[in-house]
Design a protein around this motif. Structure first.
Motif, PDB file in Angstrom:
ATOM      1  N   ASP A 246       0.833  -1.204   0.000  1.00 55.41           N
ATOM      2  CA  ASP A 246       0.000   0.000   0.000  1.00 55.41           C
ATOM      3  C   ASP A 246       0.871   1.259   0.000  1.00 55.41           C
ATOM      4  N   THR A 247       2.013   1.213   0.690  1.00 55.07           N
ATOM      5  CA  THR A 247       2.920   2.359   0.714  1.00 55.07           C
ATOM      6  C   THR A 247       3.396   2.686  -0.693  1.00 55.07           C
ATOM      7  N   LEU A 248       3.800   1.661  -1.428  1.00 58.32           N
ATOM      8  CA  LEU A 248       4.304   1.877  -2.786  1.00 58.32           C
ATOM      9  C   LEU A 248       3.202   2.415  -3.686  1.00 58.32           C
ATOM     10  N   ARG A 249       2.004   1.881  -3.545  1.00 60.52           N
ATOM     11  CA  ARG A 249       0.876   2.347  -4.363  1.00 60.52           C
ATOM     12  C   ARG A 249       0.535   3.797  -4.022  1.00 60.52           C
ATOM     13  N   ALA A 250       0.500   4.110  -2.736  1.00 61.66           N
ATOM     14  CA  ALA A 250       0.180   5.475  -2.319  1.00 61.66           C
ATOM     15  C   ALA A 250       1.255   6.449  -2.779  1.00 61.66           C
ATOM     16  N   ALA A 251       2.515   6.052  -2.640  1.00 60.29           N
ATOM     17  CA  ALA A 251       3.617   6.920  -3.070  1.00 60.29           C
ATOM     18  C   ALA A 251       3.522   7.204  -4.560  1.00 60.29           C
ATOM     19  N   GLN A 252       3.243   6.182  -5.346  1.00 55.85           N
ATOM     20  CA  GLN A 252       3.121   6.371  -6.792  1.00 55.85           C
ATOM     21  C   GLN A 252       1.980   7.334  -7.114  1.00 55.85           C
ATOM     22  N   SER A 253       0.872   7.217  -6.401  1.00 56.60           N
ATOM     23  CA  SER A 253      -0.276   8.094  -6.664  1.00 56.60           C
ATOM     24  C   SER A 253       0.037   9.551  -6.333  1.00 56.60           C
ATOM     25  N   CYS A 254       1.055   9.770  -5.483  1.00 58.11           N
ATOM     26  CA  CYS A 254       1.438  11.132  -5.092  1.00 58.11           C
ATOM     27  C   CYS A 254       2.574  11.691  -5.937  1.00 58.11           C
ATOM     28  N   GLY A 255       3.023  10.941  -6.957  1.00 62.66           N
ATOM     29  CA  GLY A 255       4.058  11.434  -7.855  1.00 62.66           C
ATOM     30  C   GLY A 255       5.471  11.020  -7.488  1.00 62.66           C
ATOM     31  N   ILE A 256       5.624  10.073  -6.572  1.00 66.02           N
ATOM     32  CA  ILE A 256       6.946   9.603  -6.142  1.00 66.02           C
ATOM     33  C   ILE A 256       7.493   8.600  -7.153  1.00 66.02           C
ATOM     34  N   VAL A 257       8.810   8.673  -7.439  1.00 66.16           N
ATOM     35  CA  VAL A 257       9.417   7.780  -8.424  1.00 66.16           C
ATOM     36  C   VAL A 257      10.322   6.731  -7.787  1.00 66.16           C
ATOM     37  N   ALA A 258      10.769   6.926  -6.544  1.00 65.20           N
ATOM     38  CA  ALA A 258      11.646   5.946  -5.895  1.00 65.20           C
ATOM     39  C   ALA A 258      11.637   6.161  -4.387  1.00 65.20           C
ATOM     40  N   LEU A 259      11.906   5.058  -3.662  1.00 65.13           N
ATOM     41  CA  LEU A 259      12.000   5.095  -2.202  1.00 65.13           C
ATOM     42  C   LEU A 259      13.426   4.714  -1.798  1.00 65.13           C
ATOM     43  N   PRO A 260      14.301   5.676  -1.551  1.00 59.87           N
ATOM     44  CA  PRO A 260      15.647   5.358  -1.076  1.00 59.87           C
ATOM     45  C   PRO A 260      15.635   5.000   0.406  1.00 59.87           C
ATOM     46  N   ILE A 261      16.231   3.860   0.737  1.00 63.90           N
ATOM     47  CA  ILE A 261      16.373   3.459   2.137  1.00 63.90           C
ATOM     48  C   ILE A 261      17.827   3.774   2.535  1.00 63.90           C
ATOM     49  N   TRP A 262      18.609   2.838   3.077  1.00 62.82           N
ATOM     50  CA  TRP A 262      19.991   3.157   3.438  1.00 62.82           C
ATOM     51  C   TRP A 262      20.752   1.884   3.766  1.00 62.82           C
ATOM     52  N   ASN A 263      22.072   1.988   3.728  1.00 59.88           N
ATOM     53  CA  ASN A 263      22.958   0.901   4.122  1.00 59.88           C
ATOM     54  C   ASN A 263      23.787   1.231   5.363  1.00 59.88           C
TER      55      ASN A 263
END
Length: 324
Positions: A246-263
């Motif tokens: 749902d997070t990925l779907r919601a982010a896409q609907s808001c115009g987001i192109v990528a979710l950077p996390i971290w190492n």
């Protein structure tokens, strides 16, 4: 810093002026339109030898040898100017490194890629169909790593000044409730080249919310940041690094192109590595807008540790938004 000499600037201006002549007849046409007069000579007589009203003869064409000499001067002036600018930047970075107590001058980042890397599923990248990819490590061969700063509670002007003077890029992921009343600080960061990205309005664990609430958190922050900064976010970091479909779907609907996390995660007194205690090309480093109340040190000390660590391991800090 010492400004370029007037003589150098004059040479550069003369060389630029010659550019028009090299294009063909532009200079001749311009000269033919200008009256050639001597002091005290009437302008009407300037069209001699034919007398008043008689057009002047066309200017003689510029010999090829003269054109080539002018072109060589332009190339030499350009190279000299580029070298002078590069030397001034290097001297400024070295002086800033001394001022801020760095072990050595930071490595300058290479020019960003002409096109951003393709984000396919693989090491460091997770894809769920055509939804925005989740990125732990950017696919690049450049010896670059990326500093990202989250939340927004500590708005330390010294940290902003240090990053600017060192020429160290980073990306911000701001939560609206922490930026409230302090957006001027983040506008200042934006003006110095920091991209202010989305980290939700209220920093919840999104896995505990349904799709509609997640969309409110992400899209709501998009609206606030665009109103305050003037630019809509392309990147989104879920709080705590936690997300679901749902997070990925919601982010896409808001115009987001990528979710950077971290190492890796950076603190004033240490860096915590997820894997082998070394940086790798494309690694994303997480830290936060925090201070001595929560850390053993301040955010400027954190930046010093990150830059010194990256430099010692042969890496430059680059801007994440140029690669994703």
């Amino acid at each position: 810093m010492r400004s370029p000499s007037w003589r150098a600037l004059t040479r550069w201006g003369v060389a630029l002026g010659l550019c028009a002549c090299l294009a063909g007849s532009g200079c001749a046409d311009q000269d033919a339109d200008m009256p050639r007069t001597k002091p005290g000579q009437p302008v009407a007589a300037a069209n001699a030898p034919g007398g008043p009203g008689v057009p002047a003869a066309p200017a003689a064409p510029i010999p090829d040898a003269v054109r080539e000499q002018a072109a060589a001067q332009i190339r030499a002036a350009g190279l000299s100017a580029e070298r002078e600018v590069a030397a001034r930047i290097a001297a400024s970075r070295a002086a800033a490194a001394r001022k801020w107590g760095l072990a050595q001058t930071p490595i300058a980042a290479p020019a960003p890629p002409a096109t951003r890397p393709v984000l396919k599923s693989g090491p460091g990248v997770i894809r769920h169909g055509d939804l925005p990819p989740v990125v732990h490590r950017v696919p690049t061969q450049d010896r670059v790593v990326f500093l990202t700063v989250d939340d927004g509670a500590e708005k330390d002007p010294r940290f902003a000044r240090m990053a600017r003077e060192l020429g160290v890029p980073f990306s911000a992921f701001v939560s609206g409730y922490l930026a409230r009343g302090g957006w001027a600080y983040f506008r200042g960061l934006h003006e110095q080249g920091v991209v202010v990205n989305n980290h939700t309005v209220n920093h919840p664990d999104l896995r505990k919310l349904g799709y509609a609430r997640q969309q409110q958190e992400i899209c709501g922050e998009q609206e606030v940041a665009e109103r305050e900064i003037g630019v809509a976010s392309r990147l989104f970091r879920p709080p705590y690094g936690e997300f679901n479909q749902d997070t990925l779907r919601a982010a896409q609907s808001c115009g987001i192109v990528a979710l950077p996390i971290w190492n890796q995660e950076a603190f004033p007194d240490r860096i915590e590595y997820r894997y082998d205690h070394r940086l790798e090309p494309g690694d994303i480093i997480l830290t936060h807008f925090r201070g001595p109340g929560e850390w053993k040190g301040d955010i400027a000390q954190m930046l010093r540790r990150v830059v010194d660590t990256a430099t010692a391991q042969g890496f430059a800090l680059a801007r994440l938004d140029d690669y994703l």
